[in-house]
Design an enzyme around this catalytic site. Structure first.
Site, short mmCIF file in Angstrom:
data_model
loop_
_atom_site.label_atom_id
_atom_site.label_comp_id
_atom_site.label_asym_id
_atom_site.label_seq_id
_atom_site.Cartn_x
_atom_site.Cartn_y
_atom_site.Cartn_z
N HIS A 307 0.86 -1.19 0.00
CA HIS A 307 0.00 0.00 0.00
C HIS A 307 0.89 1.24 0.00
O HIS A 307 1.95 1.25 0.62
CB HIS A 307 -0.89 0.02 1.26
CG HIS A 307 -2.06 0.94 1.15
ND1 HIS A 307 -1.98 2.29 1.39
CD2 HIS A 307 -3.34 0.70 0.76
CE1 HIS A 307 -3.16 2.84 1.19
NE2 HIS A 307 -4.01 1.90 0.82
N ASP A 364 -7.99 -5.18 -0.09
CA ASP A 364 -8.47 -6.03 -1.19
C ASP A 364 -8.09 -7.49 -1.03
O ASP A 364 -8.58 -8.33 -1.79
CB ASP A 364 -7.91 -5.50 -2.52
CG ASP A 364 -8.49 -4.14 -2.86
OD1 ASP A 364 -7.72 -3.17 -2.97
OD2 ASP A 364 -9.72 -4.05 -2.96
#
Ligand code: SDX
Length: 429
Positions: A307, A364
């Site tokens: 991320h 996700d």
């Protein structure tokens, strides 16, 4: 604004005094407004990794501590105690609603769930195998064609109502996209149901028989929507803001946000995670794919890992991982892909390549497993993300409009092309 500043002197000797801007929390920044005027320099920040594009009071992330706040409330507390409609009100308005405000907001959303009948004809024009995100980009943008009398975006009430309409109609459009893919008739919204029950009913009901949404599925979707509602200035939200800075209508802005979210590096990752788990197939292949992810010559990346901001666990991933087990147990589903995902996470987080780069599971990584357990087709996973993120997009779009120093977004560049040269006629080349 503090009167603190930084002095920046360039090799040519020119100096700029850049005011320091500090927020409630998070890293201080310095205002670059006078940099080019005083030094002749621009800044370069590929991917805007260290650049604040705006001031916002909506969401705060501390990537090192794995903290996510919506209007100051920790995501863990909202996930535990709130619901998606209440979170939508909070993100749009800045405070948790009292019972009367909540009731009014929920009814207003419910009232605006229907779409124009001509929209149905438009959607039926797509092939059954059109990717749902392609249909969402097209149909959400075309909502502007139906509300031209309500698109004076200088009028705060027009802006607010456009935001309400977008939040309310996304599930109706998403369900119609799904029905188009399975060749079933579109189902009208049922106002007696709540937000997620209504979505499930529009997706899975058929005229031939009654349908009652599974309460476990509706609750799981509500949790997922809370977790996906907003996330600071991520790529799709920044897209919505940039398009909004030109004065484009909110339907065009959200359509652009949907397009940005579709990318596998962003919201498309939830679909890509399941594709990756299919490709890995079995625990015995994990080491091979970990090696591929580490190989610079191999484009393969561990989808659902890493991320830009979180250099710790994504708090949403932690909540979703726990919900995965609960939902699958409650639905009596034993999904080997969950076991495979857990094993993949365990092995990756023992590997220095991932640990040293602080690559942890993100939102996700597990969400697709729950969507799959709810019977949602894989190519609809990012549509689910878009339904939730519409709340964040419209909240950030409204906030940008209320921010006095908003200017059209227009980044500069480092030009690396040819120096001036003269045209050469075709017969001389
Ligand atoms: C979302 O911004 C948001 O807030 C987004 C989001 C939201 O709610 O809006 O949180 C939603 O988009 C989550 C992210 C979903 N995407 C994926 O899961 C795709 C896989 N992840 C990567 O593509 C990547 O981690 C990104 C895109 C998420 C972040 O990319 P960055 O910040 O540009 O990181 P990077 O590419 O500079 O990587 C740093 C290093 C590199 O190695 P080195 O050059 O240092 O040797 O880490 C490596 C990368 O190669 N790396 C990975 C990796 N992610 C980064 N290596 C293998 N697998 C990965 N997934």
């Amino acid at each position: 604004m503090s009167d603190k500043h930084v002095k920046l002197t360039v090799p040519e000797g020119k100096t700029a005094e850049l005011p320091i801007i500090e927020g409630t929390m998070g890293p201080p920044t310095f205002d670059l407004k006078t940099l080019h005027r005083d030094t002749g320099y621009f800044t370069y920040d590929s991917g805007f990794a260290a650049t604040a594009a705006c001031k916002s009071a909506i969401t705060f992330i501390d990537g090192n501590k794995g903290v996510l706040l919506y209007r100051g409330y920790p995501i863990e507390q909202l996930a535990e105690n709130s619901n998606f409609m209440e979170v939508a009100y909070l993100l749009m308005n800045g405070e948790l609603p009292n019972p009367e405000q909540y009731e009014k907001f929920d009814q207003e959303i419910t009232y605006h769930t229907m779409i124009h009948e001509k929209m149905r004809a438009l959607m039926k024009g797509f092939q059954y195998d059109a990717h749902p995100m392609a249909m969402m980009v097209g149909t959400v943008g075309s909502l502007a064609a139906f509300y031209h009398d309500w698109m004076d975006i200088e009028d705060p009430e027009h802006r607010r109502l456009a935001a309400i309409r977008l939040i309310a109609k996304m599930p109706t459009l998403a369900a119609a996209v799904y029905k188009n893919s399975v060749g079933q008739p579109f189902i009208y919204p049922k106002n007696s149901l709540n937000f997620t029950e209504r979505l499930l009913h529009m997706m899975y009901a058929v005229p031939a028989e009654p349908y009652t949404p599974n309460p476990v599925a509706a609750k799981a979707l509500d949790l997922l929507f809370i977790l996906h509602a907003d996330h600071e200035q991520n790529a799709s939200t920044s897209t919505v803001r940039l398009v909004g800075s030109t004065g484009a209508n909110p339907f065009a802005c959200v359509s652009a946000g949907i397009a940005a979210l579709w990318g596998p590096a962003h919201g498309g990752a939830n679909e890509a995670v399941l594709n990756m788990l299919d490709e890995i197939g079995d625990v015995s292949n994990i080491d091979k794919y970990i090696a591929k992810a580490k190989d610079k010559n191999d484009p393969f990346r561990l989808m659902g890992f890493g991320h830009r901001v979180y250099k710790n666990f994504d708090p949403r991933a932690t909540i979703i991982r726990k919900a995965c087990h609960e939902v699958l147990n409650e639905l009596g589903i034993d999904d080997p892909q969950l076991d495979l995902a857990m094993k993949l996470e365990e092995i990756a987080l023992q590997d220095d390549y991932f640990v040293s780069r602080k690559l942890y599971p993100n939102v996700d990584f597990y969400s697709g497993i729950i969507y799959k357990a709810l019977g949602i087709p894989r190519n609809m996973f990012t549509v689910m993300f878009a339904i939730a993120r519409t709340v964040g997009w419209v909240s950030q779009w409204l906030e940008q409009y209320d921010t006095p120093d908003t200017r059209i977004g227009r980044p500069r560049q480092v030009y690396i092309g040819p120096k001036p040269r003269d045209y050469v006629p075709l017969d001389k080349r």
